[in-house]
Design a protein around this motif. Structure first.
Motif, PDB file in Angstrom:
ATOM      1  N   ASN A  49      52.985  -6.138  21.352  1.00 16.30           N
ATOM      2  CA  ASN A  49      53.908  -7.176  21.909  1.00 16.30           C
ATOM      3  C   ASN A  49      53.578  -6.758  23.668  1.00 16.30           C
ATOM      4  OD1 ASN A  49      55.654  -9.040  22.617  1.00 16.30           O
ATOM      5  ND2 ASN A  49      57.160  -8.318  21.026  1.00 16.30           N
ATOM      6  N   PHE A  50      53.837  -7.977  24.196  1.00 17.27           N
ATOM      7  CA  PHE A  50      53.678  -7.831  25.801  1.00 17.27           C
ATOM      8  C   PHE A  50      54.650  -6.880  26.303  1.00 17.27           C
ATOM      9  CE2 PHE A  50      52.351 -12.156  24.685  1.00 17.27           C
ATOM     10  CZ  PHE A  50      51.290 -12.391  25.524  1.00 17.27           C
ATOM     11  N   PRO A  51      54.222  -6.121  27.388  1.00 18.27           N
ATOM     12  CA  PRO A  51      55.492  -5.169  27.850  1.00 18.27           C
ATOM     13  C   PRO A  51      56.277  -6.281  28.393  1.00 18.27           C
ATOM     14  CG  PRO A  51      53.354  -5.645  29.229  1.00 18.27           C
ATOM     15  CD  PRO A  51      52.962  -6.265  28.126  1.00 18.27           C
ATOM     16  N   ALA A  52      57.618  -5.443  28.285  1.00 17.04           N
ATOM     17  CA  ALA A  52      58.901  -6.315  28.727  1.00 17.04           C
ATOM     18  C   ALA A  52      59.550  -5.888  30.378  1.00 17.04           C
ATOM     19  CB  ALA A  52      60.061  -5.896  27.904  1.00 17.04           C
ATOM     20  N   TYR A  60      58.899 -14.087  19.074  1.00 13.55           N
ATOM     21  CA  TYR A  60      59.271 -12.671  19.505  1.00 13.55           C
ATOM     22  C   TYR A  60      58.414 -11.878  20.636  1.00 13.55           C
ATOM     23  CZ  TYR A  60      61.834 -13.234  14.937  1.00 13.55           C
ATOM     24  OH  TYR A  60      62.537 -13.711  13.926  1.00 13.55           O
ATOM     25  N   GLU A  61      57.858 -12.816  21.254  1.00 10.40           N
ATOM     26  CA  GLU A  61      56.869 -12.366  22.355  1.00 10.40           C
ATOM     27  C   GLU A  61      57.921 -11.961  23.533  1.00 10.40           C
ATOM     28  OE1 GLU A  61      56.728 -15.494  20.606  1.00 10.40           O
ATOM     29  OE2 GLU A  61      55.803 -16.719  22.497  1.00 10.40           O
ATOM     30  N   ALA A  62      57.750 -10.668  23.769  1.00  6.93           N
ATOM     31  CA  ALA A  62      58.437  -9.812  24.887  1.00  6.93           C
ATOM     32  C   ALA A  62      57.823 -10.575  26.554  1.00  6.93           C
ATOM     33  CB  ALA A  62      58.418  -8.568  24.771  1.00  6.93           C
ATOM     34  N   HIS A 115      63.332  -4.908  22.188  1.00  4.62           N
ATOM     35  CA  HIS A 115      63.607  -3.446  21.634  1.00  4.62           C
ATOM     36  C   HIS A 115      62.924  -3.211  20.629  1.00  4.62           C
ATOM     37  CE1 HIS A 115      66.737  -3.888  24.646  1.00  4.62           C
ATOM     38  NE2 HIS A 115      67.287  -4.977  23.966  1.00  4.62           N
ATOM     39  N   GLY A 116      61.499  -3.187  20.576  1.00  4.46           N
ATOM     40  CA  GLY A 116      60.375  -2.635  19.675  1.00  4.46           C
ATOM     41  C   GLY A 116      60.032  -3.673  18.773  1.00  4.46           C
ATOM     42  N   LYS A 117      60.569  -4.915  18.694  1.00  2.87           N
ATOM     43  CA  LYS A 117      60.175  -5.997  17.793  1.00  2.87           C
ATOM     44  C   LYS A 117      58.726  -6.411  18.216  1.00  2.87           C
ATOM     45  CE  LYS A 117      61.557  -9.126  14.770  1.00  2.87           C
ATOM     46  NZ  LYS A 117      62.293  -8.852  13.555  1.00  2.87           N
TER      47      LYS A 117
END
Length: 262
Positions: free
Chosen positions: A259-262, A177-179, A154-156
């Protein structure tokens, strides 16, 4: 007829390729086991084998974590992977899934027999019906169903926390915190000047858990700012430019802007 058979063979081959290319997050529910450790409402262990320390009790992990058996921990390459876990057989089970992150290793024999999650007391109790968390925690080993899912923070953004032993000749940091896939297959670093063609991507070594490191090969200090290229367990690539600045400090966390896309 020969042409038709050729087309059918091609379609079958393409279908098989599609199946083999499915990401880990789409494999569906599988069976496994679950126990819990630490305090009944705790975060498992802050000395976990992934190296996240007290972060496991803070947002976004929020104590919803587990130690994985070897098939899940993968010698540290499974650190950060996210799973949905649910139980049904015990009367205290709600049947609803909870999402947990692998942050530790479970070396016990029961964790090696099959896919096994040794969950925090908080995460284990979250599988229970309202008011029945303690009863579920007293059930011993549970048969569970689990499913690999994308991590959503969530945005991290991806964080690079410098190890307390890092110095100008030894770059070492915790990546968290890798998404998306959540785990990492490789980490590369580029020293200062890389964008001008004076430096190149250097592969870092997985020290242990989610800690990655690089020794100076020239006998000279490594030159910040440092950029990083991350490759997830499923092959996705993310570049974080100039994350760690010149004058960086050991023990400090540096937040990227990506970050990577979730």
């Amino acid at each position: 007829m020969a042409g038709s058979r050729g087309k059918l063979f091609l379609l079958a081959a393409l279908g098989m390729l599609s199946i083999l290319s499915l990401p880990a997050a789409t494999h569906g529910w599988a069976s496994g086991g679950a126990t819990w450790y630490g305090g009944p409402s705790g975060d498992g262990s802050e000395g976990g084998a992934c190296g996240y320390k007290s972060d496991v009790g803070q947002d976004p992990f929020s104590s919803m974590i587990a130690a994985g058996g070897e098939s899940l921990f993968k010698k540290g390459k499974g650190c950060g992977a996210c799973y949905r876990v649910k139980c049904k057989e015990n009367p205290a089970c709600s049947g609803n899934h909870v999402t947990i992150v692998i942050t530790d290793s479970c070396p016990d024999a029961q964790c090696q027999k099959r896919a096994h999650f040794d969950m925090s007391g908080t995460a284990f109790g979250a599988m229970a019906k309202p008011g029945m968390a303690d009863k579920l925690r007293n059930a011993g080993v549970l048969n569970i169903e689990f499913d690999r899912v994308p991590c959503k923070y969530h945005g991290k953004k991806v964080s690079f926390k410098m190890d307390s032993g890092a110095n100008p000749f030894y770059l070492a940091m915790l990546v968290e915190y890798e998404a998306g896939d959540g785990d990492l297959a490789s980490v590369e670093v580029m020293e200062a000047g890389g964008t001008k063609g004076h430096a190149k991507w250097e592969p870092m070594r997985q020290s242990w858990g989610a800690l990655w490191c690089l020794d100076s090969k020239t006998g000279k200090p490594l030159q910040a700012p440092f950029s990083f290229r991350l490759t997830s367990g499923n092959g996705k690539v993310l570049v974080a430019n100039n994350v760690v600045p010149a004058g960086w400090n050991a023990g400090k966390a540096y937040q990227s802007k990506v970050n990577f896309p979730a």
